[in-house]
Design a protein around this motif. Structure first.
Motif, PDB file in Angstrom:
ATOM      1  N   VAL A 142       0.849  -1.189   0.000  1.00 14.39           N
ATOM      2  CA  VAL A 142       0.000   0.000   0.000  1.00 14.39           C
ATOM      3  C   VAL A 142       0.883   1.237   0.000  1.00 14.39           C
ATOM      4  O   VAL A 142       1.691   1.430   0.924  1.00 14.39           O
ATOM      5  N   LEU A 198      -8.115  -0.749   4.755  1.00 14.09           N
ATOM      6  CA  LEU A 198      -7.371   0.502   4.577  1.00 14.09           C
ATOM      7  C   LEU A 198      -7.708   1.501   5.682  1.00 14.09           C
ATOM      8  O   LEU A 198      -6.821   2.085   6.304  1.00 14.09           O
ATOM      9  N   ARG A 199      -8.976   1.673   5.938  1.00 14.92           N
ATOM     10  CA  ARG A 199      -9.396   2.708   6.881  1.00 14.92           C
ATOM     11  C   ARG A 199      -9.166   2.300   8.329  1.00 14.92           C
ATOM     12  O   ARG A 199      -8.629   3.074   9.114  1.00 14.92           O
ATOM     13  N   LEU A 206      -5.705   4.584   6.986  1.00 17.54           N
ATOM     14  CA  LEU A 206      -5.730   5.436   5.792  1.00 17.54           C
ATOM     15  C   LEU A 206      -7.181   5.856   5.546  1.00 17.54           C
ATOM     16  O   LEU A 206      -7.942   5.168   4.876  1.00 17.54           O
ATOM     17  N   VAL A 257      -9.768   3.361  -4.949  1.00 14.47           N
ATOM     18  CA  VAL A 257      -8.311   3.319  -4.822  1.00 14.47           C
ATOM     19  C   VAL A 257      -7.777   2.653  -6.093  1.00 14.47           C
ATOM     20  O   VAL A 257      -8.558   2.100  -6.877  1.00 14.47           O
ATOM     21  N   SER A 291     -13.229   0.118  -3.425  1.00 18.16           N
ATOM     22  CA  SER A 291     -12.702  -0.699  -2.328  1.00 18.16           C
ATOM     23  C   SER A 291     -13.808  -1.157  -1.381  1.00 18.16           C
ATOM     24  O   SER A 291     -13.613  -2.078  -0.612  1.00 18.16           O
ATOM     25  N   THR A 294      -3.473   4.708  -2.489  1.00 15.82           N
ATOM     26  CA  THR A 294      -4.572   5.494  -1.927  1.00 15.82           C
ATOM     27  C   THR A 294      -4.189   6.961  -2.053  1.00 15.82           C
ATOM     28  O   THR A 294      -3.061   7.296  -2.409  1.00 15.82           O
TER      29      THR A 294
END
Ligand code: FES
Ligand code: FES
Lengths: 158, 764
Positions: free
Chosen positions: A9, A28-29, A34, A51, A60, A75
């Protein structure tokens, strides 16, 4: 059921154990912190969660994390360069003021990146067509299209 | 155009203040708030539209591992269970009745959303179904079942000249607003009286950031982070519902992923707070996009207008009836009714006006504030009918408008403030730009014009601002305007910097936090520039005066000899750095100067709505369409819109507002609407509810930003952001009639409706 996956990533390597029902956006979050990718519709329609997965714009929210095992993911946090220098597409959105609430902006910028990577000199119709994949409820799109034109003119993607 | 002052920071093209954070993904929204130990909430919603809730049993849900709190009507612990604006009729969770498909029944907070959803499945409930009331017509039928058998708590605010209102004037009508001026018999003296009916669809706001709140309660303090447009009124309402002191409720508002009106008042907040209280843990309650559709919508409407005119086209009298579909709860319907009713007769000279607007309760999603706020419904009907009348009288619609328009300075109605734009000038601009005059007729193609408007700045709306400047010249602009995408932090910072003769970068706009931010009534009604802007300008002038007085004392001279130049004091050709002057007086620990500013339009009982309108927001529109008579498809070839910012504080931001609202209007004109199959919403999700995409833009889509200079805001500015939504649908409908001679009176203008209108034409 869980699975161990490897993600690159923004050029960083991560080994993550994910539940097979876990979506990429949540990894991701919530796992990687992110927060730039946003959840709007959670159904693969609006593109707020876009993304780049191996260069392809990807919703995503609708992508299982295990499906992208081994992928290169970019991202919005991965675009700015040294000391916060903006990427040319970010710079174009910044200058054109191509954002309002900003909720769609990370997805829009990544969508534009993927266009310019494929076609460095799109005309306005091609830009409009490509950017028609994501929803912006605020801007009326014209300034977003302008921004992508500016980015194309400043040589992004070459 | 009036003479405009030279400006240095405001009025020039500058990047938005939030642009960097938003292009880098660093901007933080409520959806991003993550507290340690935070639980996740989910809601059980009613599967039926109208029923009596007879039993609810949540024991099994409470026992599920990972569940920390369950909320039903049995867990309210003596709270005031209902909220609302003028009428407090909406329960936090269902009490005795279920009133629409999606009405909240119970909520769960669990370690994760999956567990919360599982727990909801364990809640059982029973109900007795009642006759559903799917729409306005069935709600008003004699003997219709009432959504509320007993009158909910409600108030009617004071109104001024000509305006009045009533609670529950008839069954299933929660509020009626009426406005009247001039002599009733004016209709008797007209050469023609035309009566026409219009139907207005129902858009959903479709803000991308859902309704979301993170709440916690610690040591008697309720603290929330929430995606809200009006944190201070929200705090007051929460204080009433929770019987909790206002100063023990703290509301934080991070960036808001848009609202378009939806994010006023209680949405996710009461449930998040209750679950936090019941669980003793922070709780995040984030709705899904589908749930947004079940929480807030625009008002569908049926509108009848009667207009009396002379044979030469002189307007005489206008009367109207509006039926707003309020959905299951009153929400902001009474306020929307005020504005729809007050605006229906539009910006023309009349000898008589009479309007009634009813808020009709139906078993559908609650309707509330939506960009345009009643003005969209009013403009649709009013401006469509103007063209219909023009055709009947064989007068060009452009000329008919010009003949009857109010002039700059004319009061809207007796007791009201005057027009603050040259309306004819705006019409000329859009007509010229689209090539309206002298156009060559092509079969299937036509052009239409429209003028939308609304009163902006809110009614009786106060705002306050505080500006602090530190020793080193760091400026804090503290005010309650929420950055919801409209660019208000950019604009207010520019006004501050302009007055303080400082670069805009030196102004910091801290996040809104009701414990520290001065009071504001809400980020709505296009009030940011004309109300808060004036408060900010006062605060800036006050702090500047303090700084200059301080410097005059230090330099032992008269204030009039001094000017502020960045963070230096200029006296003739001397320059004195302020940081040094401050430290010489206050020591190395420094000081902070503070200025406060307040603004509110004065109460005026002669004004129909009790204050004169702060500023008029206009949206001029012109459309060219091509209509395929085989398919009924409308292709918008050109769409030209224009707003008047008075003086644009940031031209690009204004342009974005005009274009964004025009495209939202375009969606509502052509295809966007919530489709109900009886009481069931058929398209309540992103896949089936169609919002405009980039590919839906007309080939030639232009916004023209006017700066006529008559606004009451700083430097002649006034609000934009809603105006250009207003003329789009009627301009397109007018263009369709120009193209193929048929009139569509129902929005959106779908191919089916166009074909039906063609059939009607062919069969007469
Ligand atoms: S949130 Fe993923 S496409 Fe909408
Ligand atoms: S800027 Fe708000 S959705 Fe695009």
């Amino acid at each position: 059921m869980t699975e161990q996956i490897e993600l690159f990533v923004n050029d960083e390597e991560h080994f993550i154990t994910v539940d097979t029902s876990e979506m990429l956006v949540d990894v991701l979050r919530d796992r990687l912190g992110l927060k730039g990718a946003k959840i709007g519709c959670d159904r693969g329609v609006c593109g707020a969660c876009t993304v780049l997965v191996n260069g392809d714009p990807t919703a995503s929210c609708s992508t299982f994390a295990w499906r992208v095992d081994g992928a290169r993911i970019v991202t919005i946090e991965g675009l700015a360069g040294e000391e916060g220098a903006l990427d040319p597409v970010q710079q174009a959105f910044f200058e054109a003021g191509a954002l309002q609430c900003g909720y769609c902006t990370p997805g829009m910028i990544l969508l534009a990146k993927s266009l310019l990577a494929r076609n460095p000199h799109p005309d306005r119709a091609e830009i409009t067509d490509w950017m028609g994949a994501n929803i912006c409820r605020c801007t009326g799109y014209k300034m977003i299209i302008d921004a992508v034109e500016i980015a194309a003119a400043t040589g992004e993607g070459q | 155009m009036t003479d405009m002052p030279d400006l240095r920071v405001a009025g020039v093209q500058a990047p938005r203040k939030d642009a960097r954070e938003k292009v880098t993904g660093a901007a933080r929204y409520t959806v991003d708030v993550d507290l340690p130990g935070m639980l996740h909430a989910k809601l059980l919603r009613s599967p039926v539209a109208h029923a009596r809730l007879t039993r609810i049993d949540a024991r099994a849900a409470r026992d599920l591992p990972g569940v920390h709190a369950v909320l039903t009507r049995d867990d309210l612990g003596g709270l005031q269970p209902t909220y609302g604006y003028f009428i407090k009729d909406q329960p936090i969770v269902a009490m005795d009745k279920l009133r629409y498909v999606g009405d909240p029944i119970a909520a769960v907070a669990a370690q994760d959303e999956v567990t919360a959803v599982r727990a909801l499945e364990l809640i059982t409930f029973e109900y007795e179904e009642l006759d559903p009331v799917p729409d306005v017509a069935s709600a008003l039928r004699v003997g219709a079942v009432e959504l509320f058998e007993d009158a909910p708590m409600g108030i009617v605010p004071a109104y001024g000249r000509g305006a009045s209102a009533e609670l529950r004037p008839r069954p299933n009508v929660c509020y009626r607003f009426a406005y009247e001026t001039g002599e009733d018999d004016a209709f008797d003296h007209c050469d023609h009286v035309f009566e026409d009916d219009f139907v207005f669809g129902r858009q959903q706001h479709f803000h991308l950031e859902p309704f979301v709140t993170v709440a916690r309660e610690e040591n008697g303090q309720i603290e929330i982070w929430t995606s809200s447009q009006n944190p201070f009124p929200l705090r007051k309402e929460l204080s009433r519902v929770f019987q909790h002191p206002e100063n023990r409720i703290r509301v934080h508002v991070p960036y808001v992923g848009a609202g378009y009106g939806a994010k006023n008042n209680c949405k996710t907040e009461p449930i998040a707070i209750l679950l936090a209280r019941l669980s003793g843990r922070p709780v995040r309650f984030c709705m899904t996009n589908e749930e947004n559709f079940l929480t807030q919508t625009q008002h569908a409407a049926k509108i009848r207008i009667k207009t009396g005119v002379m044979a030469d086209g002189t307007f005489v009298a206008r009367a109207g009836e509006i039926l707003l579909d309020s959905g299951a709860y009153a929400d902001a319907s009474p306020l929307v009714a005020e504005k729809a009713g007050y605006r229906l007769h539009s910006l023309y000279k009349w000898r008589h006006v009479k309007t009634v607007c009813d808020c009709v309760m139906t078993n559908t999603s609650p309707a509330g504030p939506f960009r345009g706020f009643g003005g969209t419904q009013a403009s649709w009907a009013s401006e469509s009918q103007i063209d219909m009348i023009a055709r009947r009288l064989n007068i060009d619609p452009y000329d008919l408008r010009l003949k009857n328009l109010l002039a700059l300075g004319d009061p809207y109605v007796p007791g009201e403030s005057g027009m603050d734009s040259d309306i004819g000038e705006g019409l000329r601009l859009v007509a010229d730009r689209i090539g309206y005059h002298g156009r060559i007729r092509t079969p299937g193609r036509g052009m239409g014009l429209s003028i939308g408007f609304k009163d902006s700045g809110g009614v009786n709306k106060p705002a306050s601002a505080r500006i602090k400047i530190s020793t080193t010249g760091a400026i804090y602009l503290q005010c309650g305007s929420i950055e919801i995408g409209q660019g208000i932090t950019t604009a207010l910072s520019a006004i501050t910097a302009e007055i303080l003769n400082a670069p805009a970068e030196r102004v910091h706009y801290p996040d809104v936090d009701t414990d520290h931010t001065p009071f504001d009534q809400g980020t709505n009604a296009s009030s940011g520039i004309v109300v808060m802007g004036q408060a900010v300008a006062r605060a800036a002038n006050e702090v500047k005066a303090r700084v200059l007085e301080f410097a005059a004392g230090q330099l032992d001279c008269d204030v009039s000899e001094l000017t502020l130049d960045d963070w230096n004091i200029r006296r003739g050709n001397e320059s004195h750095p302020l940081n040094l002057m401050i430290m010489r007086t206050y020591g190395g620990t420094g000081f902070e100067f503070t200025g406060e500013g307040y603004h509110k339009a004065e109460m005026d009982h002669e004004a129909p709505l009790e204050t004169r309108c702060v500023a008029w927001e206009y949206g001029w529109g012109a459309a060219e369409v091509e209509v395929d008579e085989q398919t009924g498809l409308i292709k918008v070839l050109q769409l030209v819109v224009s707003g008047d910012a008075g003086r644009a504080i940031n031209p690009a931001v204004c342009r974005g507002q005009d274009e964004g609202s025009a495209v939202m209007g375009l969606g509502g004109a052509l295809f966007e609407t919530m489709l109900y199959d009886g009481v069931t919403l058929a398209n309540g999700n992103a896949l089936t509810y169609r919002v405009p995409l980039a590919t839906d833009l007309p080939e030639n889509f232009v916004s023209i930003l006017q700066e006529q200079g008559h606004g009451p805001g700083p430097f002649g500015s006034k609000g934009v952001g809603e105006g250009c939504m207003l003329p789009v649908a009627s301009a397109i409908a007018n263009a369709v009639e120009d193209a193929i001679g048929v009139r569509v009176t129902e929005m959106p203008l779908t191919p089916e409706r166009v074909l039906a209108a063609i059939d009607a034409r062919n069969s007469t």
